[in-house]
Design a protein around this motif. Sequence first.
Motif, short mmCIF file in Angstrom:
data_model
loop_
_atom_site.label_atom_id
_atom_site.label_comp_id
_atom_site.label_asym_id
_atom_site.label_seq_id
_atom_site.Cartn_x
_atom_site.Cartn_y
_atom_site.Cartn_z
N GLN B 58 39.97 42.23 32.43
CA GLN B 58 38.84 41.86 34.08
C GLN B 58 38.92 43.07 35.04
O GLN B 58 40.41 42.67 35.30
N ASP B 60 38.64 42.48 39.38
CA ASP B 60 38.35 41.33 40.23
C ASP B 60 38.20 42.73 41.51
O ASP B 60 39.24 43.07 42.43
N TYR B 85 36.15 44.01 32.60
CA TYR B 85 34.61 43.14 32.81
C TYR B 85 34.81 43.03 34.63
O TYR B 85 35.73 43.64 34.81
N VAL B 86 33.63 43.33 35.07
CA VAL B 86 33.28 43.51 36.53
C VAL B 86 33.03 42.62 37.46
O VAL B 86 32.66 41.98 37.26
N ASN B 87 33.81 41.91 37.74
CA ASN B 87 33.72 40.29 39.03
C ASN B 87 34.04 41.65 40.24
O ASN B 87 34.36 41.72 40.78
N HIS B 110 29.87 39.73 36.86
CA HIS B 110 29.50 38.65 37.50
C HIS B 110 30.31 38.33 39.10
O HIS B 110 30.52 39.26 39.43
#
Lengths: 96, 398
Positions: B58, B60, B85-87, B110
């Motif tokens: 991930q 952030d 995965y991109v927050n 997200h």
Amino acid sequence: MSIDLGSRPRLAPGCRMEEKTHEPRTLLMPERALRLNGPSLEIVERCDGQHTVQQIITELQQRYSKAEPAKVQEDILGYLALLEKERALDFEPRNT
Amino acid sequence: MNEPRSNPLALIAELTHRCPLHCVYCSNPLELEARTTELSTEEWSRVFQEAAALGVLQADFTGGEPLTRPDILDLIRAARAARLYVNLITSGLPLDESRLEALVQAGLDHFQLSFQGAREEVANEISGTRAHAQKLRVLEWLKRHRIAVTLNFVMHRRNIEQLPEMLSLAESSSASRVEFANVQYYGWAFANRDALLPTREQLTHSIDFLKKAQERLAGKIKVEYIVPDYYARFPKPCMGGWARKLMLITPSGEALPCHAAKVIPGLAFENVKNRHLSEIWEVSDAFERFRGESWMQEPCKTCDRRALDFGGCRCQAFLLAADATATDPVCSLAPQRPKVDAILLTINSRVAQASASALTTTISGDATEPRRTDSSAGASVAAPTESKPAWRYRPNPS
Ligand code: SF4
Ligand code: SF4
């Protein structure tokens, strides 16, 4: 929070499988990642908004025909409840 | 070090230190990095590739305000192309509806919207900006997109009594998660600590309230809560243990084991411009220094909990005990714990005195704001009536 056997679970927004195909595969979600293999992967793969909970149970009972069917059902419901608590699943209501 | 070295799971990408807000608890360092030193789109893209190769899952995106980067869409695409995965952790300020749409299209997974409170006046006081109304607009736009939403409320003495209102705000939104994170005392928050620390009474009420909320909302909204560790018996496993799970990259490309690591004197940091991320993870002095247990002193060295909390936070040890290898002073076993107790005692008695004298003025009748009474969960906490503190606002870098 009891799970309706006729509902159709699917991954909630922001929850998706990591883009690779060999195991263990990873379910990515906000601030978390779950490693999936074997039965947990087979459950999550069927949370596609098409299968009902009952269908997931039946398919996996067939696949694990040596195991006690009631135990398979219990494990699946337990795992779905855990994912629901993590907010990884939405349950589409049963067709009426 | 006997355990095999783990790989990092998350990359905290501080894309910029620029921000339209000036929060009094900002976790950015007191020395902000200038725009001219920021990494380019290409440099970040390479960092994402290297991070993914190292096992990171991930990214952030944070800052500062990440949306002040004009290339934010390219950065999201680059991170997604690297299979991350991109927050996005944002104030929601430099945003309109079409830009939000573009973020979702680019593959953002997200969206985390930070709030300074539920009431406009205090929220704007804390951020030094009129930002609150825009956040409410963003919440409405978010309802139209299929994207994970978390509301982040940063809690402290001036807003902790708004907890029921904050929760209602979350319930009326499309959020699947809500985080109530008490301020942690580094960076600007350390500078403003005495005006931010909640009282023990406020804290107890808030924990009761949130436990009930967690039960009631199970399966709907995931409610997370982070208490201020000054009130805890044992420290948190800061960052999941030094250099065990996370890596932070500053706007100019320095690789840090945590947000506050630069306060520790004598640590040498590497820059992603000069070295591959995996090399930095493995050999950089800053990462190696407090990895494992060999640096520990007593009581941590022989304590049963050392594999759970890793001796707490190194930066806090330095800030409070002037020794980065000391047991985190918030630990009840730490030789320096009396310092933390003294801070808590001062604040709790000062607030008690302020409320006592405020009571006399309320009786004489100039209460302008209707006092909110909450009947639902017994969670209403009388706001400690203090005058507006002399905040040290976070400025903007050049
Ligand atoms: S000033 Fe506020 S919004 Fe901006 S980076 Fe700091 S905490 Fe976040
Ligand atoms: S003594 Fe050290 S290891 Fe033990 S609980 Fe305190 S901080 Fe953790």
